[in-house]
Design an enzyme around this catalytic site. Structure first.
Site, PDB file in Angstrom:
ATOM      1  CD  GLU A 137      -2.538   1.729   0.351  1.00 29.15           C
ATOM      2  OE1 GLU A 137      -1.815   3.353  -0.794  1.00 29.15           O
ATOM      3  OE2 GLU A 137      -3.264   1.022  -0.335  1.00 29.15           O
TER       4      GLU A 137
ATOM      5  N   GLY B 197      -7.190   2.901   1.854  1.00 26.91           N
ATOM      6  CA  GLY B 197      -7.437   3.415   1.139  1.00 26.91           C
ATOM      7  C   GLY B 197      -8.417   3.910   0.936  1.00 26.91           C
TER       8      GLY B 197
ATOM      9  CB  CYS C  59     -14.134   3.214   1.290  1.00 26.90           C
ATOM     10  SG  CYS C  59     -14.663   3.504   3.043  1.00 26.90           S
TER      11      CYS C  59
ATOM     12  NE  ARG D  44     -12.717   6.970  -6.468  1.00 25.66           N
ATOM     13  CZ  ARG D  44     -12.410   7.971  -6.081  1.00 25.66           C
ATOM     14  NH1 ARG D  44     -12.690   9.321  -5.381  1.00 25.66           N
ATOM     15  NH2 ARG D  44     -10.864   7.733  -5.491  1.00 25.66           N
TER      16      ARG D  44
ATOM     17  CB  ALA E 296     -16.130   0.394   0.676  1.00 21.22           C
TER      18      ALA E 296
ATOM     19  CG  HIS F  70     -44.947  -1.851  16.595  1.00 19.57           C
ATOM     20  ND1 HIS F  70     -45.371  -0.570  15.099  1.00 19.57           N
ATOM     21  CD2 HIS F  70     -46.101  -0.849  17.508  1.00 19.57           C
ATOM     22  CE1 HIS F  70     -47.036  -0.034  15.874  1.00 19.57           C
ATOM     23  NE2 HIS F  70     -46.880  -0.411  17.011  1.00 19.57           N
TER      24      HIS F  70
END
Length: 440
Positions: free
Chosen positions: A32, A38, A40, A255, A302, A427
């Site tokens: 990386e 990244g 995201c 993108r 993602a 509920h």
């Protein structure tokens, strides 16, 4: 050392694949070049939601009178919001790093390039060193799409024009903001800045906002956002940046996959329009090379990247699995939220699918009424007539991002919708709207 798996890219696809592969007993090397997580985690999903949450709290505080809550002198501190965003991102990036370390994944902070080899014996070069791997997963993600609009390059260089990266670190909100692009990124940032007092105009080339949103839902969202002060210029193509009069301009037209510069071309990996072509096992046409996430250009979300990564690792481990794309949810985290999954009325018609469409106002949910002030929304379910199975769902209203998961499960199960009429919903919850629509 020869690694069982070399991963290029540490975003959602890359780091989850590394974790799953290590859990499966594989030796893993992850490259990386920037920060783990990244786009995201660092400049997308997480930071934008942090900003939007703050703006929503601000709006609620300003409009508390209808709910019996008075709050005088409410102020918004943009700098404090950015500071909090940065802290959250750092915390989560550190968490991913800790996961990699705990899983025994070797992480190299550098750009990597495949320099040759075949299945079982690939070579990857990085920072002057060469590494060997039996399999490779390409998870290099995507980058902002830049169109050849006159004045765009100069605007980016001067700081007049911002991408989704720079706008998240903007020290001071501008007085006026023009957003080029009415998709998810553009709308979310437009919503944030409009909520804190910025005059915002969204410029969109298409006749509606929201990209592939159901058009009825898209129209409702536009009306809601317009009521909050956002101006829209639809069917508008920018010929020159000088046409736009604003203190800042956000470029949010989309993108594109990042696939060049990693050696894929030398191995003749099949690509279409810059996207790596993959099958339902996340395999490329070259044995031993997989691709997951935005780089394949299929979904660019993602959560899709997570699943594609899992499928790739399962194939390497010999576990039967495959990727399905007919139940991928998408969300726009504006206020109101919008969420959808599967076919829209338009896409179903284009495919020749005979459908039954049921829809109800969100005001059929007691909790929705209790938690909103004169607000409305819509829940639309699309069933295939021949099977009476759910094939699409589209929701606008608070909690849409959470409710849509019920619809994802309904589509994935392939069950007749009558089965879900027997399911008990808690509920009062907003998700009860699904049951109400089924019985309508």
């Amino acid at each position: 050392m020869t690694y069982d798996l070399i991963i290029i890219g540490g975003g959602p696809a890359g780091y989850l694949a590394a974790e799953r592969a290590a859990e499966g007993g594989l030796s893993v090397l992850l490259f990386e070049k920037k920060a783990l997580g990244g786009v995201c985690l660092n400049e997308g999903c997480i930071p934008t939601k942090t900003l939007l949450h703050s703006s929503k709290l601000y709006t609620q505080a300003q409009n508390g009178e209808a709910f019996g809550v008075s709050s005088d002198g409410v102020k918004f501190n943009h700098q404090a919001v950015i500071k909090r965003k940065t802290k959250i991102v750092r915390t989560l990036v550190a968490g991913v790093s800790a996961k990699m370390k705990g899983a025994g994944v070797t992480v190299v902070a550098h750009t990597a390039e495949i320099i040759g080899g075949t299945a079982g014996d690939f070579s990857v070069s990085a920072d002057g060193a060469t590494y060997s791997g039996r399999n490779i997963l390409v998870a290099t993600g995507s980058e902002v799409l830049i169109l050849p609009i006159p004045g765009l390059k100069e605007g980016l260089e001067s700081g007049l024009i911002l991408t989704s990266r720079e706008i998240l670190d903007l020290a001071e909100p501008p007085k006026t903001l023009a957003v080029i692009g009415g998709g998810v990124i553009g709308l979310e940032m437009a919503a944030y800045f409009a909520a804190i007092g910025v005059s915002v105009t969204v410029i969109e080339m298409q006749s509606h906002i929201g990209g592939y949103l159901d058009t009825e839902i898209a129209d409702m969202l536009q009306k809601e956002l317009a009521a909050k002060g956002i101006k829209f210029m639809l069917n508008t193509k920018i010929e020159h940046i000088d046409e736009i009069n604003a203190d800042k301009i956000l470029l949010a037209i989309g993108r594109k996959p990042v696939s060049a510069g990693f050696g894929l071309e030398s191995l003749n990996v099949h690509m279409e329009r810059g996207a790596v072509v993959t099958d339902t096992n996340s395999r490329t046409n070259v044995p031993g090379i997989y691709a997951a996430g935005d780089v394949n250009g299929k979904s660019m979300l993602a959560h899709t990247a997570y699943r594609e990564a899992e499928v790739a690792i399962n194939h390497i481990l010999g576990v039967k699995d495959e990727m399905r794309y007919d139940a991928i949810p998408a969300v726009i985290y504006t206020s109101p939220e919008v969420a959808g999954v599967g076919e829209t009325e338009e896409s179903a018609a284009a495919k020749g699918i005979d459908t039954t469409v049921k829809k109800l106002s969100m005001r059929y949910s007691g909790r929705f009424v209790a938690e909103t002030d004169r607000a409305d929304g819509l829940c639309k379910l699309i069933m295939e007539k021949s099977t009476n199975r759910l094939i699409g769902a589209h929701i606008i209203g608070n909690y849409a991002s959470e409710i849509v998961q019920i619809c994802v499960m309904m589509i994935e199960s392939r069950r007749n919708v009558d089965y879900y009429k027997q399911v008990v919903f808690p509920h009062p919850t907003v998700c009860e709207i699904i049951r109400e629509v089924l019985f309508s």
